[in-house]
Design an enzyme around this catalytic site. Structure first.
Site, PDB file in Angstrom:
ATOM      1  N   HIS A 200       0.942   5.251   1.197  1.00  0.00           N
ATOM      2  CA  HIS A 200       0.329   6.326   1.981  1.00  0.00           C
ATOM      3  C   HIS A 200       0.354   7.588   1.131  1.00  0.00           C
ATOM      4  O   HIS A 200       1.410   7.939   0.578  1.00  0.00           O
ATOM      5  CB  HIS A 200       1.136   6.624   3.249  1.00  0.00           C
ATOM      6  CG  HIS A 200       1.173   5.497   4.230  1.00  0.00           C
ATOM      7  ND1 HIS A 200       0.430   5.494   5.380  1.00  0.00           N
ATOM      8  CD2 HIS A 200       1.871   4.337   4.227  1.00  0.00           C
ATOM      9  CE1 HIS A 200       0.674   4.383   6.063  1.00  0.00           C
ATOM     10  NE2 HIS A 200       1.543   3.661   5.383  1.00  0.00           N
TER      11      HIS A 200
ATOM     12  N   HIS B 207       0.841  -1.205   0.000  1.00  0.00           N
ATOM     13  CA  HIS B 207       0.000   0.000   0.000  1.00  0.00           C
ATOM     14  C   HIS B 207       0.866   1.239   0.000  1.00  0.00           C
ATOM     15  O   HIS B 207       1.995   1.218   0.497  1.00  0.00           O
ATOM     16  CB  HIS B 207      -0.927   0.012   1.227  1.00  0.00           C
ATOM     17  CG  HIS B 207      -0.211  -0.034   2.537  1.00  0.00           C
ATOM     18  ND1 HIS B 207       0.338  -1.197   3.052  1.00  0.00           N
ATOM     19  CD2 HIS B 207       0.083   0.936   3.439  1.00  0.00           C
ATOM     20  CE1 HIS B 207       0.923  -0.941   4.210  1.00  0.00           C
ATOM     21  NE2 HIS B 207       0.786   0.359   4.464  1.00  0.00           N
TER      22      HIS B 207
END
Ligand code: AMP
Ligand code: ZN
Length: 136
Positions: free
Chosen positions: A101, A99
């Site tokens: 940010h 992922h």
């Protein structure tokens, strides 16, 4: 992955503030934001880190990243953003599911990153560069 929080969010087993999704990714608000609008742009397929995803798949996964970033900047009225992507526990990665940010930024905001830049010693830079290029 049965015990993975992000896999559970993707399957709808855990609620999340969903901003965007397609067949490759899902973007949600981070539950503990370091700035309002702090977003997680998450791979729909479970890969532990960026080093694990096939190159072509990463290209497809990140296709919509600029669009989501633009929406975050516009929607939060911010001026820019940081992208941070942790890989491995030592780097601060808590959830081992790929992922990014996206952190909206403004001039003089309260977001701080604890960088302490250092200086290369004699020949150190070329040695390090060589060690890395040898592995490419
Ligand atoms: P990382 O340290 O890069 O693995 O970041 C994991 C991030 O996931 C952290 O910033 C957490 O605040 C965030 N997080 C953990 N659980 C949830 C959740 N259920 N919904 C949204 N964000 C979460
Ligand atoms: Zn997962």
């Amino acid at each position: 992955m049965p015990d993975c929080i992000f896999c559970k969010i993707i399957k709808g087993e855990i609620p999340a503030a969903k901003l965007y999704e397609d067949e490759r990714c899902i973007a949600i608000l981070d539950i503990n934001p370091i700035a309002l609008g702090h977003t997680l742009f998450i791979s729909r397929s479970h890969y532990a880190t960026l080093a694990d995803i096939p190159e072509k798949e990463l290209g497809l996964l990140t296709e919509k990243l600029p669009r989501v970033c633009r929406a975050i900047v516009k929607g939060t009225g911010s001026e820019g953003f940081n992208i941070i992507e942790n890989n491995g526990r030592c780097s601060g990665q808590i959830i081992p599911h790929l992922h990014f940010h996206i952190i909206p930024r403004r001039a003089n905001d309260e977001v701080r990153f604890n960088w302490s830049p250092r200086v290369y010693q004699k020949d150190e830079m070329s040695r390090v560069a060589q060690a890395i290029t040898d592995c490419l």
